[in-house]
Scaffold this active site. Structure first.
Site, short mmCIF file in Angstrom:
data_model
loop_
_atom_site.label_atom_id
_atom_site.label_comp_id
_atom_site.label_asym_id
_atom_site.label_seq_id
_atom_site.Cartn_x
_atom_site.Cartn_y
_atom_site.Cartn_z
N ASP A 60 9.89 21.30 31.40
CA ASP A 60 11.12 22.06 31.57
C ASP A 60 12.02 21.79 30.37
OD1 ASP A 60 11.30 19.34 32.82
OD2 ASP A 60 13.41 19.88 32.99
N ASN B 137 13.18 12.71 29.53
CA ASN B 137 12.58 11.39 29.77
C ASN B 137 11.06 11.41 29.80
OD1 ASN B 137 15.03 10.04 29.79
ND2 ASN B 137 15.32 10.38 31.99
N ASN C 299 9.38 9.76 34.33
CA ASN C 299 9.77 8.78 33.32
C ASN C 299 8.62 7.93 32.79
OD1 ASN C 299 12.26 9.83 33.87
ND2 ASN C 299 13.12 7.97 34.72
N HIS D 8 12.71 20.55 37.31
CA HIS D 8 11.99 19.50 36.60
C HIS D 8 10.49 19.56 36.86
CE1 HIS D 8 13.22 16.42 33.91
NE2 HIS D 8 13.12 15.37 34.69
#
Length: 186
Positions: free
Chosen positions: A91, A112, A66, A20
């Site tokens: 990613d 997100n 997020n 991530h």
């Protein structure tokens, strides 16, 4: 001409080598290549590089994935940089590991960070560089996978893919998104 390059990721040592955080990894390598260091700014780590007459601002949001849109929106306004000159590096589990794809716009695809950027900007029409991390996870294990570290052969191959991502970023700033897509999309 000014550009904003946004690497998505999460702050903290526990996320350092996670899939991530590949956006952070790309920008860390780019900054290292230009021998500059990030400093803490509002909502993000920030550094500016100059390349062939272009001002290129790199940010790594400190808002966690997020809430990435908050940092992107702030820096776009602060630096007076339009969406067309902003590139978000993320990613992507829909692409095989190491595959890189630049797009002018697109859906968040369940990501997100991209979802929040889209919500805050009120648009999905901003350039992004999708960095394939693969989808080698079982049902219900997506979060565990993207928050897991690169390992084995992927870790060995990662520098080569990071360098190609840097080539794409510099092309985006020098030649624009269309020529970059034609030259680099696989």
């Amino acid at each position: 001409m000014k550009y904003l390059i946004v690497g998505l990721g999460n702050i903290g040592p526990e996320y350092l080598l996670t899939r991530h955080n590949v956006g952070f990894m790309v920008l860390d390598r780019l900054a290292s290549n230009f021998e500059v260091k990030f400093s803490m700014g509002r909502l993000a780590y920030h550094v500016e590089i100059k390349h062939k007459g272009k001002q290129i601002h790199l940010i790594k949001p400190t808002t966690y994935m997020n809430l990435s849109g908050k940092a992107v929106n702030y820096w776009m306004k602060e630096l007076k940089i339009e969406k067309e000159n902003t590139l978000v590096i993320t990613d992507d589990i829909a692409l095989p590991f190491g595959k890189l794809r630049t797009k002018v716009k697109g859906s968040h695809g369940g990501h997100n960070g991209l979802r929040n950027i889209e919500e805050v900007l009120g648009s999905s029409a901003y350039p992004r560089l999708r960095f394939g991390v693969g989808d080698d996870f079982g049902k219900g294990r997506q979060v565990e996978y993207v928050l897991g570290n690169f390992e084995g052969a992927q870790l060995d191959e990662l520098p080569e893919h990071l360098d190609r991502a840097i080539d794409i970023i510099l092309s985006f700033c020098l030649q624009g998104v269309d020529k970059t897509m034609n030259a680099f999309n696989q």
